[in-house]
Write a protein that holds these residues in place. Structure first.
Motif, PDB file in Angstrom:
ATOM      1  N   MET A 246     -25.929 -31.215  40.327  1.00 13.90           N
ATOM      2  CA  MET A 246     -24.445 -31.583  40.608  1.00 13.90           C
ATOM      3  C   MET A 246     -24.265 -30.867  42.149  1.00 13.90           C
ATOM      4  SD  MET A 246     -22.896 -33.066  38.436  1.00 13.90           S
ATOM      5  CE  MET A 246     -21.724 -33.133  39.458  1.00 13.90           C
ATOM      6  N   VAL A 247     -23.542 -31.753  42.852  1.00 15.13           N
ATOM      7  CA  VAL A 247     -23.204 -31.350  44.162  1.00 15.13           C
ATOM      8  C   VAL A 247     -21.553 -30.777  44.174  1.00 15.13           C
ATOM      9  CG1 VAL A 247     -22.805 -31.912  46.561  1.00 15.13           C
ATOM     10  CG2 VAL A 247     -24.700 -32.953  44.980  1.00 15.13           C
ATOM     11  N   VAL A 248     -21.463 -29.692  44.828  1.00  9.73           N
ATOM     12  CA  VAL A 248     -20.091 -29.362  45.086  1.00  9.73           C
ATOM     13  C   VAL A 248     -19.932 -29.401  46.878  1.00  9.73           C
ATOM     14  CG1 VAL A 248     -18.354 -27.440  45.172  1.00  9.73           C
ATOM     15  CG2 VAL A 248     -19.845 -27.844  43.239  1.00  9.73           C
ATOM     16  N   PHE A 249     -19.010 -30.178  47.049  1.00  9.37           N
ATOM     17  CA  PHE A 249     -18.780 -30.728  48.392  1.00  9.37           C
ATOM     18  C   PHE A 249     -18.187 -29.779  49.501  1.00  9.37           C
ATOM     19  CE2 PHE A 249     -19.806 -34.395  45.993  1.00  9.37           C
ATOM     20  CZ  PHE A 249     -20.916 -35.139  46.768  1.00  9.37           C
ATOM     21  N   GLN A 250     -18.484 -29.798  50.810  1.00 12.69           N
ATOM     22  CA  GLN A 250     -17.949 -29.103  51.572  1.00 12.69           C
ATOM     23  C   GLN A 250     -16.314 -29.213  51.775  1.00 12.69           C
ATOM     24  OE1 GLN A 250     -19.091 -30.249  55.846  1.00 12.69           O
ATOM     25  NE2 GLN A 250     -19.412 -28.007  55.987  1.00 12.69           N
ATOM     26  N   HIS A 251     -15.894 -30.476  51.825  1.00 13.71           N
ATOM     27  CA  HIS A 251     -14.487 -30.612  51.746  1.00 13.71           C
ATOM     28  C   HIS A 251     -13.855 -30.710  50.413  1.00 13.71           C
ATOM     29  CE1 HIS A 251     -15.161 -30.905  56.040  1.00 13.71           C
ATOM     30  NE2 HIS A 251     -16.121 -31.660  55.846  1.00 13.71           N
TER      31      HIS A 251
ATOM     32  N   ALA B 181      -7.859 -31.716  34.658  1.00 16.82           N
ATOM     33  CA  ALA B 181      -8.472 -31.962  33.481  1.00 16.82           C
ATOM     34  C   ALA B 181      -9.435 -33.345  33.350  1.00 16.82           C
ATOM     35  CB  ALA B 181      -7.609 -31.914  32.349  1.00 16.82           C
ATOM     36  N   GLU B 182      -8.655 -34.253  34.059  1.00 20.47           N
ATOM     37  CA  GLU B 182      -9.277 -35.610  33.913  1.00 20.47           C
ATOM     38  C   GLU B 182     -10.743 -35.718  34.735  1.00 20.47           C
ATOM     39  OE1 GLU B 182      -5.157 -38.489  33.249  1.00 20.47           O
ATOM     40  OE2 GLU B 182      -6.242 -38.018  35.381  1.00 20.47           O
ATOM     41  N   ASN B 183     -10.476 -34.828  35.930  1.00 20.97           N
ATOM     42  CA  ASN B 183     -11.644 -34.759  36.950  1.00 20.97           C
ATOM     43  C   ASN B 183     -12.773 -34.123  36.032  1.00 20.97           C
ATOM     44  OD1 ASN B 183     -11.585 -35.155  39.914  1.00 20.97           O
ATOM     45  ND2 ASN B 183      -9.770 -34.683  39.566  1.00 20.97           N
TER      46      ASN B 183
ATOM     47  N   ILE C 269     -16.091 -26.717  40.677  1.00 20.56           N
ATOM     48  CA  ILE C 269     -17.249 -26.076  39.999  1.00 20.56           C
ATOM     49  C   ILE C 269     -17.413 -26.057  38.613  1.00 20.56           C
ATOM     50  CG2 ILE C 269     -18.477 -24.028  39.752  1.00 20.56           C
ATOM     51  CD1 ILE C 269     -17.654 -23.231  42.511  1.00 20.56           C
ATOM     52  N   VAL C 270     -16.207 -26.198  37.954  1.00 16.01           N
ATOM     53  CA  VAL C 270     -16.107 -26.436  36.351  1.00 16.01           C
ATOM     54  C   VAL C 270     -16.511 -27.944  36.216  1.00 16.01           C
ATOM     55  CG1 VAL C 270     -14.828 -26.253  34.642  1.00 16.01           C
ATOM     56  CG2 VAL C 270     -14.421 -24.681  36.317  1.00 16.01           C
ATOM     57  N   ARG C 271     -15.934 -28.838  37.026  1.00 22.01           N
ATOM     58  CA  ARG C 271     -16.346 -30.276  36.745  1.00 22.01           C
ATOM     59  C   ARG C 271     -17.903 -30.386  36.803  1.00 22.01           C
ATOM     60  NH1 ARG C 271     -14.758 -35.094  40.970  1.00 22.01           N
ATOM     61  NH2 ARG C 271     -16.087 -34.006  42.313  1.00 22.01           N
ATOM     62  N   ALA C 272     -18.690 -29.601  37.607  1.00 24.64           N
ATOM     63  CA  ALA C 272     -19.910 -29.768  37.776  1.00 24.64           C
ATOM     64  C   ALA C 272     -20.753 -29.241  36.653  1.00 24.64           C
ATOM     65  CB  ALA C 272     -20.523 -28.842  39.033  1.00 24.64           C
ATOM     66  N   LEU C 273     -20.098 -27.917  36.132  1.00 28.99           N
ATOM     67  CA  LEU C 273     -20.815 -27.119  34.988  1.00 28.99           C
ATOM     68  C   LEU C 273     -20.522 -27.778  33.528  1.00 28.99           C
ATOM     69  CD1 LEU C 273     -19.912 -23.483  36.049  1.00 28.99           C
ATOM     70  CD2 LEU C 273     -22.116 -24.611  36.150  1.00 28.99           C
ATOM     71  N   ILE C 274     -19.509 -28.528  33.632  1.00 33.64           N
ATOM     72  CA  ILE C 274     -19.159 -29.129  32.044  1.00 33.64           C
ATOM     73  C   ILE C 274     -20.382 -30.091  31.806  1.00 33.64           C
ATOM     74  CG2 ILE C 274     -18.196 -31.438  33.072  1.00 33.64           C
ATOM     75  CD1 ILE C 274     -16.266 -30.704  30.640  1.00 33.64           C
TER      76      ILE C 274
ATOM     77  N   LEU D  67     -25.712 -27.583  43.288  1.00 27.54           N
ATOM     78  CA  LEU D  67     -26.015 -27.744  44.859  1.00 27.54           C
ATOM     79  C   LEU D  67     -24.639 -27.635  45.634  1.00 27.54           C
ATOM     80  CD1 LEU D  67     -28.094 -30.869  44.755  1.00 27.54           C
ATOM     81  CD2 LEU D  67     -28.873 -28.681  45.229  1.00 27.54           C
ATOM     82  N   LEU D  68     -24.353 -26.541  46.498  1.00 27.62           N
ATOM     83  CA  LEU D  68     -23.302 -26.332  47.125  1.00 27.62           C
ATOM     84  C   LEU D  68     -23.573 -26.433  48.570  1.00 27.62           C
ATOM     85  CD1 LEU D  68     -23.352 -23.816  44.477  1.00 27.62           C
ATOM     86  CD2 LEU D  68     -21.006 -24.020  44.988  1.00 27.62           C
TER      87      LEU D  68
END
Lengths: 312, 295
Positions: A126-131, A141-143, A193-198, A205-206
C-alpha cells in the motif's frame, strides 16, 4: 496515541497542538481489537535494480544498480537529496513503473524482474502519497472502506463499520463522515494510513507523507505512525529527506546517492522502542544524526551542483 | 472511543442552524452586506438608462424600440394590444414549446455527451477514434447546419431539436473529456493499489473526479442549447420563443419581440440555475470544501 502518554503530556506545546487538533489518545484496551499480524512477513529484497528513463531519446538513469535488503517488520527509511530517484524505486515496488534491470522480491516472490519489468499493483503493497490521495469525493469512512469493498473481502456495510472502528481507534472518531477537504492535512494523512492498513498490507510504502506539514503537526504524525507500527509491525518503506524524521522513526536509515540512485550507506538505529520525543534530545540520537548527516551532505552538495530541477 | 473533544471548556461548539432558522440567518447575513443594495441600484440604473433613451429623451435612433413603460403596460395587460401578455395562453404555449425542446435536446446531449466524454478521457484509443472528427465538426456554427437539418428531418420539431442537441453535445463532450484528463494521476494509482478493477476505477475515480468539469460544461451547454434553439426556431418553426420574436418582427409589432427576448433571458437563467443546483447536490464534497475556503 502512544504508550508513553505521560511523557507526551509533559510537553506543553504538543499538548496544545493536540488539543487544537481535537484528538484523544485511544484507550489501551481498545487497541486489542485491531488486527495484529503475528507472523513476520513483508521482507523486501531489491537486487541490482536499474531504471533508465527515455524522455526524447536522452537516456536518464534514475536508479543505477541499487540493492537493498529490508527485513520483515522493519522500518526502513530512505534518505537522499531531492529528485535522486527514491520515488522511482518506490514506484517500481508499488507497480507504477517498470524497471530496466534487476529484480525486486517480496517474501521470496518475484515482484518484478527481467521476465516481467512491471510489478502488478496489489493491496499487499500500500502506498501513502506525498500530497495525499484520499478520494476527495468520498468521506473518510468511505475512503477507508473502499479497499475491502472492491477486493470483495467485506460487504460494503461491514467494510464501513470496520472503517469507522479503525478511524475511531486512530483518534478520528468525530470526523469519519467528513470529506477529506473538510479536515486538517494531518487528519487526512492519518486517515490515509488507516485506509492502507485496513487491507492488512505486507508493506507500507510512504513517499514523503509529511513533507508539507509544519513541525508541530509532523511530530504528532510521527508519534501516531510509531504507535501504529508498534501495534501492527508492518514493514515500512519510508522516503524522506528529513534526517531527524529518518532516525526517529527508522530501524535502518539507507542513505542513497544523488541521481542515479545507489545505496551509499546504511545506518542502523538501535534506539529501543517504543520511542518518545525525548529520544530526540539524547546523545545517541545526536551521534546518529552526525553520522547520517555526513553521508547526506556530500550528496546534497553534488545534487545542488548538478543543478537539476526537483522532480518532487 | 475518541468521540469526545480533548479541548475541555474551550471545545464547546454552537449547533449550526437548520431549516427556516438557517434561511432567516442567511437572509440577515445577506442584508447586512452591501451586495443586495448594489444589485438593486444596478438594476434600477440600467432600467433608468433604457427608459431615458427610449421614452425620456425620445432619441431618434430608439424611436422604434418600445420603452420599459410601454412593455410593462402591455405585459401586464389583460387585453394586450399587440397580442402577448402574462394573461394570454399563447405566451405560455411559446414558453412551453421552447422549454420542451430544450429539455429533450439537453437530455440527449447529456446522455450521449457525458458517457462519450468519459470514455474519450479515460481511454486513449477511443479518444483517437473520435477526437479528430469532433474537432472538425465543432467549429461549424449551428446555423450552418440548418439546411441539412431541414432536409434530414421532417416537420418543424425534429430539426430544431437536432440543432440544439448538436451545439450542446460538443460542449458537454469536450468538457467531460477535459474533466477526466484533469484528474490527478495519484487517485488512479491509489485506486489501483487498493485492488480496484477497471470498472471500479471508472465508477469511483473517473466519474466523480470529472463531475466538477462535467457540470461546468453542462451549464455552458444549456446556454448554447438555448442559443441554437432560438436560431433554429427563427428559421424553421411554428411555435417557441424564437418564433415569437421573428413573427412579431414580421408583423411589425415590436413589444412582443422585446417580451420574447426578456422571457428568454429569464427562462435561460432559470434552467442554468437548475443545472447548478443539481450539480451542487451531487458534489457535496466540493461545496463543503469550497465553503471552508470562504467561497
Amino acid at each position: 496515541m502512544h504508550c508513553k502518554v505521560a511523557e507526551f503530556t509533559a510537553h506543553a506545546g504538543y499538548q496544545q497542538v493536540k488539543t487544537l487538533m481535537n484528538m484523544t489518545p485511544p484507550l489501551r484496551d481498545e487497541r486489542a481489537t485491531m488486527n495484529t499480524s503475528t507472523t513476520q512477513r513483508g521482507a523486501l529484497s531489491i537486487r541490482n535494480v536499474t531504471k533508465i528513463y527515455d524522455p526524447e531519446g536522452v537516456n536518464v538513469m534514475a536508479v543505477d544498480n541499487c540493492s537493498m535488503e529490508i527485513a520483515a517488520g522493519e522500518v526502513c527509511m530512505i534518505v537522499g537529496p531531492s529528485g535522486c530517484g527514491k520515488t522511482t524505486l518506490l514506484n517500481a515496488i508499488a507497480g507504477f513503473h517498470s524497471i530496466t534491470h534487476g529484480e525486486i522480491f517480496l517474501d521470496d516472490a518475484l515482484l518484478c524482474g527481467p521476465s516481467k519489468p512491471k510489478a502488478e499493483q496489489a493491496a499487499e503493497r500500500m502506498v501513502v502519497f506525498q500530497h495525499g490521495a484520499l478520494f476527495p469525493w468520498k468521506t473518510l469512512a468511505e475512503n477507508v472502506a473502499y479497499g475491502p469493498t472492491v477486493q470483495k473481502t467485506l460487504r460494503k456495510k461491514q467494510a464501513l463499520e470496520k472503517a469507522r472502528d479503525m478511524l475511531s481507534e486512530s483518534g478520528l472518531g468525530n470526523v469519519v463522515d467528513k470529506y477529506p477537504g473538510e479536515v486538517s492535512s494531518g487528519m487526512a494523512r492519518r486517515a490515509e494510513i488507516v485506509r492502507a492498513l485496513i487491507n492488512d498490507p505486507k508493506v507500507l510504502l510512504l513517499d514523503e507523507p509529511y513533507r508539507a506539514m509544519d513541525a508541530l503537526t509532523k511530530s504528532i504524525m510521527h508519534e501516531s505512525l510509531l504507535e501504529t507500527y508498534d501495534r501492527t509491525k508492518v514493514t515500512i518503506f519510508f522516503i524522506t529527506h528529513d534526517l531527524e524524521e529518518a532516525i526517529f522513526l527508522g530501524d535502518k536509515v539507507h542513505v542513497v546517492t544523488t541521481r542515479p540512485c545507489q545505496l551509499k550507506k546504511t545506518v542502523s538505529v538501535d534506539i529501543p522502542r517504543p520511542r518518545s520525543y525525548e529520544t530526540q534530545s539524547s546523545e545517541q540520537f545526536r551521534l546518529l544524526m552526525d553520522e547520517v548527516n555526513e553521508a547526506v551532505h556530500e550528496e546534497a552538495i553534488k545534487a545542488f551542483q548538478a543543478g537539476e530541477r526537483e522532480m518532487a | 472511543m475518541a468521540t469526545q473533544y480533548a479541548g475541555g471548556t474551550t471545545g464547546h461548539r454552537i449547533e449550526a442552524p437548520t431549516g427556516l432558522a438557517l434561511l432567516i440567518y442567511r437572509l440577515k447575513e445577506a442584508l447586512s452586506t452591501p451586495k443586495p443594495y448594489l444589485m438593486g441600484f444596478g438594476v434600477f440604473l440600467w432600467l433608468f438608462t433604457y427608459w431615458l433613451l427610449c421614452e425620456g429623451l425620445k432619441l431618434d435612433r430608439f424611436d422604434k424600440i418600445p420603452g420599459p413603460v410601454a412593455i410593462a403596460k402591455e405585459w401586464f395587460s389583460y387585453e394586450p394590444f399587440q397580442g402577448i401578455s402574462f394573461f394570454t395562453a399563447e405566451y405560455y404555449d411559446h414558453i412551453l414549446a421552447s422549454c420542451r425542446r430544450i429539455a429533450i435536446a439537453f437530455a440527449i446531449a447529456t446522455g450521449v455527451g457525458v458517457p462519450l466524454g468519459l470514455f474519450m478521457g479515460w481511454s486513449d484509443k477511443i479518444r483517437q477514434y473520435i477526437f479528430p472528427i469532433l474537432e472538425t465538426l465543432r467549429p461549424i456554427p449551428p446555423l450552418a447546419w440548418v439546411p441539412l437539418a431541414i432536409l434530414m428531418f421532417p416537420g418543424f420539431e425534429a430539426p430544431v431539436i437536432f440543432l440544439a442537441t448538436l451545439a450542446s453535445l460538443f460542449v458537454t463532450t469536450l468538457n467531460t473529456m477535459l474533466g477526466v484528463q484533469s484528474i490527478d494521476e495519484e487517485y488512479f494509482r491509489a485506486a489501483g493499489c487498493l485492488g480496484s478493477s477497471k470498472w471500479d476505477i471508472f465508477k469511483n475515480v473517473v466519474v466523480p473526479g470529472a463531475l466538477p468539469y462535467i457540470f461546468t460544461g453542462l451549464q455552458i451547454s444549456i446556454g448554447v442549447a438555448w442559443f441554437s434553439l432560438v436560431a433554429a426556431e427563427m428559421v424553421s418553426g411554428d411555435l417557441g420563443l424564437g418564433y415569437l420574436i421573428v413573427d412579431a418582427y414580421m408583423n411589425n409589432v415590436t413589444v412582443p419581440m422585446v417580451i420574447g427576448m426578456i422571457t428568454l433571458g429569464f427562462v435561460g437563467w432559470f434552467t442554468s440555475v437548475i443545472v447548478r443546483v443539481i450539480g451542487n447536490r451531487l458534489m457535496q464534497w466540493q461545496v463543503k470544501e469550497l465553503a471552508l475556503q470562504g467561497r
